[in-house]
Design a protein around this motif. Structure first.
Motif, PDB file in Angstrom:
ATOM      1  N   MET A   1      45.005  24.991  30.176  1.00  0.00           N
ATOM      2  CA  MET A   1      43.772  24.864  30.774  1.00  0.00           C
ATOM      3  C   MET A   1      43.295  26.526  30.177  1.00  0.00           C
ATOM      4  O   MET A   1      44.098  27.197  29.821  1.00  0.00           O
ATOM      5  N   GLN A   2      42.258  25.782  29.854  1.00  0.00           N
ATOM      6  CA  GLN A   2      42.093  27.851  29.867  1.00  0.00           C
ATOM      7  C   GLN A   2      39.740  27.813  31.089  1.00  0.00           C
ATOM      8  O   GLN A   2      39.412  26.392  31.662  1.00  0.00           O
ATOM      9  N   ALA A   3      39.728  28.678  31.515  1.00  0.00           N
ATOM     10  CA  ALA A   3      38.851  28.680  32.544  1.00  0.00           C
ATOM     11  C   ALA A   3      37.994  29.767  32.023  1.00  0.00           C
ATOM     12  O   ALA A   3      36.875  30.701  32.486  1.00  0.00           O
ATOM     13  N   THR A   4      36.654  29.713  29.954  1.00  0.00           N
ATOM     14  CA  THR A   4      36.121  30.290  30.090  1.00  0.00           C
ATOM     15  C   THR A   4      34.158  30.199  30.487  1.00  0.00           C
ATOM     16  O   THR A   4      33.737  31.326  30.829  1.00  0.00           O
ATOM     17  N   LYS A   5      34.779  29.154  31.425  1.00  0.00           N
ATOM     18  CA  LYS A   5      33.018  28.554  31.718  1.00  0.00           C
ATOM     19  C   LYS A   5      33.183  29.499  33.387  1.00  0.00           C
ATOM     20  O   LYS A   5      32.272  30.408  33.486  1.00  0.00           O
ATOM     21  N   ALA A   6      33.823  29.514  34.094  1.00  0.00           N
ATOM     22  CA  ALA A   6      33.912  29.954  35.490  1.00  0.00           C
ATOM     23  C   ALA A   6      33.920  31.817  35.063  1.00  0.00           C
ATOM     24  O   ALA A   6      32.695  32.223  35.629  1.00  0.00           O
ATOM     25  N   ARG A   7      34.468  31.994  33.955  1.00  0.00           N
ATOM     26  CA  ARG A   7      34.636  33.757  33.978  1.00  0.00           C
ATOM     27  C   ARG A   7      32.902  33.996  32.671  1.00  0.00           C
ATOM     28  O   ARG A   7      32.569  34.791  33.141  1.00  0.00           O
ATOM     29  N   GLU A   8      32.537  33.182  32.018  1.00  0.00           N
ATOM     30  CA  GLU A   8      31.277  33.473  31.894  1.00  0.00           C
ATOM     31  C   GLU A   8      30.017  33.701  32.767  1.00  0.00           C
ATOM     32  O   GLU A   8      29.041  34.104  32.834  1.00  0.00           O
ATOM     33  N   ALA A   9      29.904  32.598  33.766  1.00  0.00           N
ATOM     34  CA  ALA A   9      28.951  32.369  34.981  1.00  0.00           C
ATOM     35  C   ALA A   9      29.544  33.140  36.243  1.00  0.00           C
ATOM     36  O   ALA A   9      28.309  33.763  36.739  1.00  0.00           O
ATOM     37  N   PHE A  10      30.278  33.693  36.425  1.00  0.00           N
ATOM     38  CA  PHE A  10      31.030  34.339  37.545  1.00  0.00           C
ATOM     39  C   PHE A  10      31.057  35.398  37.405  1.00  0.00           C
ATOM     40  O   PHE A  10      31.727  36.686  38.852  1.00  0.00           O
ATOM     41  N   ASP A  11      31.847  36.196  36.724  1.00  0.00           N
ATOM     42  CA  ASP A  11      32.971  36.578  36.234  1.00  0.00           C
ATOM     43  C   ASP A  11      34.190  37.240  36.645  1.00  0.00           C
ATOM     44  O   ASP A  11      34.503  37.398  37.023  1.00  0.00           O
ATOM     45  N   TRP A  12      34.742  35.447  36.683  1.00  0.00           N
ATOM     46  CA  TRP A  12      35.726  35.213  37.494  1.00  0.00           C
ATOM     47  C   TRP A  12      36.881  35.641  36.912  1.00  0.00           C
ATOM     48  O   TRP A  12      37.061  34.723  35.497  1.00  0.00           O
ATOM     49  N   VAL A  13      37.991  36.333  36.901  1.00  0.00           N
ATOM     50  CA  VAL A  13      39.174  36.343  36.431  1.00  0.00           C
ATOM     51  C   VAL A  13      40.521  36.815  37.512  1.00  0.00           C
ATOM     52  O   VAL A  13      40.249  37.326  37.854  1.00  0.00           O
ATOM     53  N   PRO A  14      41.234  35.597  37.670  1.00  0.00           N
ATOM     54  CA  PRO A  14      42.746  35.706  38.336  1.00  0.00           C
ATOM     55  C   PRO A  14      43.065  36.845  38.417  1.00  0.00           C
ATOM     56  O   PRO A  14      43.508  37.605  37.140  1.00  0.00           O
ATOM     57  N   GLU A  15      43.617  37.964  39.626  1.00  0.00           N
ATOM     58  CA  GLU A  15      43.975  39.275  39.769  1.00  0.00           C
ATOM     59  C   GLU A  15      45.643  39.040  40.227  1.00  0.00           C
ATOM     60  O   GLU A  15      45.688  39.513  39.457  1.00  0.00           O
ATOM     61  N   ILE A  16      46.051  37.987  40.576  1.00  0.00           N
ATOM     62  CA  ILE A  16      47.470  37.818  40.891  1.00  0.00           C
ATOM     63  C   ILE A  16      48.205  37.135  39.948  1.00  0.00           C
ATOM     64  O   ILE A  16      48.881  35.894  39.424  1.00  0.00           O
ATOM     65  N   GLU A  17      49.192  37.854  39.500  1.00  0.00           N
ATOM     66  CA  GLU A  17      50.071  37.646  38.038  1.00  0.00           C
ATOM     67  C   GLU A  17      51.468  37.049  39.038  1.00  0.00           C
ATOM     68  O   GLU A  17      51.518  36.183  40.332  1.00  0.00           O
ATOM     69  N   LEU A  18      51.947  35.937  38.168  1.00  0.00           N
ATOM     70  CA  LEU A  18      52.493  34.811  38.893  1.00  0.00           C
ATOM     71  C   LEU A  18      53.789  35.736  39.591  1.00  0.00           C
ATOM     72  O   LEU A  18      53.982  35.185  40.738  1.00  0.00           O
ATOM     73  N   THR A  19      54.686  36.562  39.128  1.00  0.00           N
ATOM     74  CA  THR A  19      55.559  36.989  39.935  1.00  0.00           C
ATOM     75  C   THR A  19      55.156  37.425  40.934  1.00  0.00           C
ATOM     76  O   THR A  19      56.500  37.297  42.343  1.00  0.00           O
ATOM     77  N   GLU A  20      54.236  38.263  41.307  1.00  0.00           N
ATOM     78  CA  GLU A  20      54.024  39.172  42.182  1.00  0.00           C
ATOM     79  C   GLU A  20      53.096  37.890  43.609  1.00  0.00           C
ATOM     80  O   GLU A  20      53.465  37.999  44.257  1.00  0.00           O
ATOM     81  N   GLY A  21      52.282  36.853  42.617  1.00  0.00           N
ATOM     82  CA  GLY A  21      52.189  36.012  43.601  1.00  0.00           C
ATOM     83  C   GLY A  21      53.509  34.893  44.465  1.00  0.00           C
ATOM     84  O   GLY A  21      53.595  34.641  45.489  1.00  0.00           O
ATOM     85  N   LEU A  22      54.815  34.697  43.858  1.00  0.00           N
ATOM     86  CA  LEU A  22      56.201  33.860  44.307  1.00  0.00           C
ATOM     87  C   LEU A  22      55.880  35.097  45.159  1.00  0.00           C
ATOM     88  O   LEU A  22      56.834  34.554  46.118  1.00  0.00           O
ATOM     89  N   ARG A  23      56.362  36.389  45.144  1.00  0.00           N
ATOM     90  CA  ARG A  23      57.091  37.509  45.901  1.00  0.00           C
ATOM     91  C   ARG A  23      56.611  37.501  47.208  1.00  0.00           C
ATOM     92  O   ARG A  23      56.740  37.204  48.136  1.00  0.00           O
ATOM     93  N   ARG A  24      55.210  37.347  46.799  1.00  0.00           N
ATOM     94  CA  ARG A  24      54.326  37.334  48.420  1.00  0.00           C
ATOM     95  C   ARG A  24      54.569  35.688  48.721  1.00  0.00           C
ATOM     96  O   ARG A  24      54.668  35.025  49.805  1.00  0.00           O
ATOM     97  N   THR A  25      54.579  34.275  48.120  1.00  0.00           N
ATOM     98  CA  THR A  25      55.010  33.469  49.083  1.00  0.00           C
ATOM     99  C   THR A  25      56.102  33.518  49.186  1.00  0.00           C
ATOM    100  O   THR A  25      56.428  32.724  50.660  1.00  0.00           O
ATOM    101  N   TRP A  26      56.907  34.079  48.450  1.00  0.00           N
ATOM    102  CA  TRP A  26      58.605  34.145  49.404  1.00  0.00           C
ATOM    103  C   TRP A  26      58.884  34.362  50.882  1.00  0.00           C
ATOM    104  O   TRP A  26      59.544  34.841  51.679  1.00  0.00           O
ATOM    105  N   ARG A  27      58.105  35.882  50.767  1.00  0.00           N
ATOM    106  CA  ARG A  27      58.045  37.405  52.080  1.00  0.00           C
ATOM    107  C   ARG A  27      57.395  36.010  53.392  1.00  0.00           C
ATOM    108  O   ARG A  27      58.318  35.467  54.265  1.00  0.00           O
TER     109      ARG A  27
END
Length: 302
Positions: free
Chosen positions: A269-295
């Protein structure tokens, strides 16, 4: 109309995270049964038009995040989609015929809707689904678009990829990440459908809630629009399980079974429209997200 938000599906993984964010912002929220401040109690599980009329009567925004099934769970049982998902959604739309000024935000599916070409899924791609779950999401989107035309309504559909994060509890058939974490925590065997080469996009829950809140507060003209929500990165299932072993420091025992027909080999997938319309870009990289979720997952075990 004063800002007030009605949340359909507030008891689920996404709903709970969304309501917590709304309460923190001080936004008045209408949802089924809760004791949170700034939140009103209406009905428990709305399924009928009258239930939804009470729920959306004063809402400027209605956010639909409810779902009672998964692609695998609905296999061979199309009536589950009609009864558990489509029927309540259509009842909501009938109620919204009387409140057409409300902005409807509907959380659909990215991973269950496959581009016909098998290539990268953008919002303009014609989609299909190999599961009744995905077919139900497609049908709901079409009904919502019809409501927009009939009532001059405003509707935004968000198609998230595979959501994960703290708060996602282990439930049979709901999410490979909590299932794998449960197996890691209990030294149990995880069943893997297929050979583990299938690829998916994983999006951290806080990033998705941020997009929901952004869509909610941004101006929306009458009409129907669709936005993908994803990280833009594909991870194989085997790669995901290796990351989980790394963040947990444990070995995941697994058994591989034949792939299911409801599962696509890879969804990109790609989220081009959300980036263009709302300047939205995900901030949490997968490894960091998994680390927080595991804790979080380990903490709730104690």
């Amino acid at each position: 109309m004063a800002e007030q938000v009605a949340v359909i599906g507030a008891g689920g993984f996404v709903g709970q995270a969304l309501v917590a964010a709304l309460v923190e912002r001080g936004t008045p929220v209408q949802l089924p049964r809760t004791s949170e401040r700034n939140v009103s109690s209406v009905v428990n599980h709305p399924t009928q038009v009258d239930d939804f009329l009470r729920l959306v009567a004063d809402a400027s925004t209605v956010i639909h995040v409810a779902s009672t099934s998964t692609p695998g769970g609905s296999a061979g049982q199309p009536l589950l989609e009609l009864q558990g998902n489509l029927h309540p959604t259509l009842a909501l739309l009938e109620a919204l015929q009387q409140h057409p000024r409300a902005h409807l935000i509907y959380v659909s599916s990215g991973g269950a809707l496959i581009p016909r070409s098998g290539e990268v899924a953008d919002e303009g791609a014609a989609v299909l689904s190999s599961s009744y779950y995905g077919a139900g999401k497609i049908a709901a989107e079409h009904f919502i678009e019809a409501w927009c035309h009939q009532a001059n309504g405003r509707a935004t559909v968000l198609r998230p990829s595979n959501l994960y994060g703290p708060g996602q509890r282990e439930r049979p058939g709901f999410g490979v990440i909590p299932a794998a974490m449960g197996a890691l925590a209990g030294d149990e065997v995880l069943q893997v459908w297929g050979d583990g080469s299938s690829g998916r996009d994983y999006l951290y829950i806080d990033d998705f809630v941020h997009l929901l809140l952004t869509v909610m507060t941004a101006p929306a003209n009458p009409g129907f629009r669709v936005f993908n929500a994803c990280s833009g990165r594909i991870t194989s299932l085997n790669g995901l399980l290796e990351l989980l072993e790394n963040v947990s420091g444990r070995t995941l025992r697994r058994v591989y079974s034949r792939a299911r027909t409801v599962d696509a080999p890879t969804v990109c997938m790609q989220a081009t429209k959300a980036r263009e319309a709302f300047d939205w870009v995900p901030e949490i990289e997968l490894t960091e997200g998994l680390r927080r979720t595991w804790r979080w997952f380990v903490d709730i075990q104690h």
